[in-house]
Design a protein around this motif. Structure first.
Motif, mmCIF file in Angstrom:
data_model
loop_
_atom_site.group_PDB
_atom_site.id
_atom_site.type_symbol
_atom_site.label_atom_id
_atom_site.label_comp_id
_atom_site.label_asym_id
_atom_site.label_seq_id
_atom_site.Cartn_x
_atom_site.Cartn_y
_atom_site.Cartn_z
ATOM 1 N N ALA A 119 1.582 -2.604 6.589
ATOM 2 C CA ALA A 119 1.143 -1.213 6.657
ATOM 3 C C ALA A 119 2.277 -0.348 7.180
ATOM 4 C CB ALA A 119 -0.076 -1.087 7.562
ATOM 5 N N PRO A 120 2.501 0.809 6.567
ATOM 6 C CA PRO A 120 3.553 1.704 7.060
ATOM 7 C C PRO A 120 3.200 2.279 8.423
ATOM 8 C CG PRO A 120 2.255 2.777 5.353
ATOM 9 C CD PRO A 120 1.803 1.348 5.396
ATOM 10 N N ALA A 121 4.214 2.828 9.092
ATOM 11 C CA ALA A 121 4.019 3.351 10.453
ATOM 12 C C ALA A 121 2.947 4.428 10.502
ATOM 13 C CB ALA A 121 5.346 3.891 10.980
ATOM 14 N N GLY A 122 2.800 5.205 9.429
ATOM 15 C CA GLY A 122 1.799 6.266 9.408
ATOM 16 C C GLY A 122 0.386 5.761 9.582
ATOM 17 N N LYS A 123 0.137 4.506 9.200
ATOM 18 C CA LYS A 123 -1.201 3.929 9.345
ATOM 19 C C LYS A 123 -1.589 3.743 10.813
ATOM 20 C CE LYS A 123 -2.656 3.445 5.112
ATOM 21 N NZ LYS A 123 -3.889 4.106 4.662
ATOM 22 N N LEU A 124 -0.619 3.773 11.697
ATOM 23 C CA LEU A 124 -0.910 3.595 13.116
ATOM 24 C C LEU A 124 -1.252 4.914 13.804
ATOM 25 C CD1 LEU A 124 1.855 0.993 14.033
ATOM 26 C CD2 LEU A 124 -0.493 0.585 13.308
ATOM 27 N N ARG A 125 -1.147 6.013 13.075
ATOM 28 C CA ARG A 125 -1.599 7.312 13.598
ATOM 29 C C ARG A 125 -3.000 7.555 13.048
ATOM 30 N NH1 ARG A 125 3.858 8.353 12.267
ATOM 31 N NH2 ARG A 125 3.255 9.305 10.270
ATOM 32 N N LEU A 126 -3.993 7.259 13.868
ATOM 33 C CA LEU A 126 -5.369 7.267 13.389
ATOM 34 C C LEU A 126 -5.875 8.686 13.172
ATOM 35 C CD1 LEU A 126 -7.064 4.418 15.456
ATOM 36 C CD2 LEU A 126 -5.526 4.295 13.477
ATOM 37 N N GLN A 127 -6.786 8.816 12.185
ATOM 38 C CA GLN A 127 -7.391 10.087 11.851
ATOM 39 C C GLN A 127 -8.885 10.044 12.179
ATOM 40 O OE1 GLN A 127 -5.530 12.690 10.702
ATOM 41 N NE2 GLN A 127 -3.794 11.306 11.024
ATOM 42 N N PRO A 128 -9.457 11.170 12.643
ATOM 43 C CA PRO A 128 -10.920 11.207 12.867
ATOM 44 C C PRO A 128 -11.644 11.108 11.542
ATOM 45 C CG PRO A 128 -9.938 13.390 13.157
ATOM 46 C CD PRO A 128 -8.796 12.442 12.994
ATOM 47 N N ILE A 129 -12.842 10.543 11.562
ATOM 48 C CA ILE A 129 -13.605 10.335 10.332
ATOM 49 C C ILE A 129 -15.066 10.743 10.532
ATOM 50 C CG2 ILE A 129 -13.852 7.871 10.910
ATOM 51 C CD1 ILE A 129 -13.503 9.318 7.334
ATOM 52 N N PRO A 130 -15.322 12.034 10.853
ATOM 53 C CA PRO A 130 -16.711 12.481 10.970
ATOM 54 C C PRO A 130 -17.368 12.533 9.588
ATOM 55 C CG PRO A 130 -15.210 14.371 11.061
ATOM 56 C CD PRO A 130 -14.354 13.139 11.023
ATOM 57 N N PRO A 140 -4.440 1.693 -8.742
ATOM 58 C CA PRO A 140 -5.552 1.292 -7.880
ATOM 59 C C PRO A 140 -5.595 -0.206 -7.560
ATOM 60 C CG PRO A 140 -6.341 1.590 -10.108
ATOM 61 C CD PRO A 140 -4.892 1.988 -10.121
ATOM 62 N N MET A 141 -4.463 -0.760 -7.141
ATOM 63 C CA MET A 141 -4.449 -2.155 -6.691
ATOM 64 C C MET A 141 -4.928 -2.213 -5.251
ATOM 65 S SD MET A 141 -0.357 -2.904 -6.170
ATOM 66 C CE MET A 141 0.078 -2.467 -7.847
ATOM 67 N N THR A 142 -5.349 -3.383 -4.805
ATOM 68 C CA THR A 142 -5.779 -3.571 -3.421
ATOM 69 C C THR A 142 -4.595 -4.045 -2.594
ATOM 70 O OG1 THR A 142 -8.055 -4.079 -4.065
ATOM 71 C CG2 THR A 142 -7.337 -4.847 -1.904
ATOM 72 N N ARG A 143 -4.298 -3.322 -1.540
ATOM 73 C CA ARG A 143 -3.205 -3.660 -0.634
ATOM 74 C C ARG A 143 -3.779 -4.162 0.677
ATOM 75 N NH1 ARG A 143 -2.126 0.817 -3.658
ATOM 76 N NH2 ARG A 143 -0.005 1.126 -4.471
ATOM 77 N N ALA A 144 -3.525 -5.405 1.034
ATOM 78 C CA ALA A 144 -4.003 -5.982 2.298
ATOM 79 C C ALA A 144 -2.853 -5.973 3.291
ATOM 80 C CB ALA A 144 -4.511 -7.401 2.076
ATOM 81 N N TYR A 145 -3.132 -5.553 4.519
ATOM 82 C CA TYR A 145 -2.066 -5.346 5.493
ATOM 83 C C TYR A 145 -1.804 -6.591 6.327
ATOM 84 C CZ TYR A 145 -2.472 -0.477 4.156
ATOM 85 O OH TYR A 145 -2.504 0.698 3.452
#
Length: 363
Positions: free
Chosen positions: A79-90, A120-125
């Protein structure tokens, strides 16, 4: 009438077998990445080790064949570094984190259409330890369950199924089990949440979850089944719901996407009655319900019509209400009167058949 809910599933769940598995050099630097390779090879799947970390889809001048090839591909990546900056999901949860991106199912209303870039491939981290270890800094900082009085008992919630169905690929990744164990051992007021349209719950039943994971099964009325290709049958999902509840997990129903299908009142009433039968007699049942109506954007409609040109999914703008999202983009939802009618009908059926359930939201 639904069959005896105490019985095991009537047939083993069908597991996704990708036609192509690729792994990047960066993924192989992580123990979890190497374990995923071993899982794939143990299932007899050939694994292609890429020379670089760049993913490319198999080229094909026919867009339908190109789509099919991508959907049949599992890519094991870091997973790229951006994935570690979490986003809210209301309104679902405080934070979204990703174990993977992409889904092997073929739902003709797919929420990922237009949301994810690339094929649309599935990427597993592979860097799972880094992903899970990063969650600590977000505890107590959310704006949904951390602050809403009616949901504060859930603690800080982390949604793991925003961009994937983690159960649908669990036999290949093991990531969901690892996350459940992580939350179960985590001495904090937290909850892992995920939604699934699959039913292969056997690897999860004996885990030490400590009731810190809520599994929600995404279900719909029977006439909508034709829009959910490649998923577990509704009966199997409801059986899996009962099995997870009896294993002590908090559980949930995600009724989505709600559609005005033929005889929709009776169809959704039957769905809710069947769910109640599947949960009959569960001790200490902790059940939530999330009600999500169908909506689409111009971009997602264009993608979906390219992927599923024969689908009769109702996406006529003239029959919808045009709305702007908080980001200024356009989406099409059902007219207000129909929305009110459907919400009242579903809430009444839930109150009648599942009186102990908490309805978290209607959207």
């Amino acid at each position: 009438m639904f069959h005896d809910p105490s019985l095991p599933a009537s047939a083993p769940a069908r597991l996704w077998r990708p036609r192509r598995v690729v792994v990047t050099p960066a993924a192989l630097e992580h123990a979890h990445g190497r374990t995923m390779v071993e899982r794939a090879e143990a299932l007899g799947l050939p694994v292609e080790r890429l020379r670089s970390n760049r993913l490319t889809a198999q080229s094909d001048p026919d867009p339908r064949r190109a789509y099919a090839a991508a959907k049949a591909t599992l890519a094991i990546v870091a997973a790229p570094a951006g994935k570690l900056r979490l986003q809210p999901i209301p309104p679902s949860a405080d934070w979204r984190f990703d174990l993977a991106e992409g889904c092997p199912a073929h739902c003709s209303y797919c929420y990922l259409a237009g949301s994810l870039s690339g094929p649309p491939m599935t990427r597993a981290y592979a860097n799972l330890d880094e992903i899970l270890g990063n969650l600590d800094t977000y505890v107590g900082r959310g704006g949904v369950t951390s602050r809403q009085a009616e949901r504060v008992n859930e603690g800080t919630t982390f949604e793991a199924s925003c961009y994937t169905d983690p159960l649908g690929i669990e036999h290949l990744t093991g990531s969901l089990s690892a996350a459940i164990r992580h939350f179960g051992a985590w001495n904090a007021d937290v909850q892992l949440r995920f939604t699934t349209k699959f039913a292969a719950v056997e690897p999860l039943l004996g885990l030490a979850h400590n009731r810190r994971t809520r599994v929600r099964f995404s279900v719909n009325a029977a006439p909508a089944a034709r829009y959910e290709g490649g998923t577990a049958p509704l009966r199997a999902r409801l059986e899996a719901l009962g099995r997870m509840a009896r294993a002590g997990y908090p559980v949930g129903l995600t009724i989505a996407p709600i559609l005005p299908v033929a005889e929709w009142r009776a169809a959704y009433a039957a769905l809710i009655a069947d769910a109640a039968s599947a949960l009959l007699g569960v001790p200490d049942l902790d059940l939530t319900v999330e009600l999500i109506t169908h909506r689409f954007t111009p971009g997602s409609k264009a993608v979906l019509e390219g992927w599923y040109p024969g689908s009769d999914l109702p996406m006529r703008e003239a029959e919808r209400t045009r709305k702007l999202t908080k980001f200024g983009s356009v989406k099409y939802v059902f007219p207000k009167e129909l929305m009110r009618e459907m919400e009242a009908a579903l809430r009444a059926e839930i109150a009648a058949h599942l009186p102990g359930a908490r309805v978290l939201y209607w959207t």
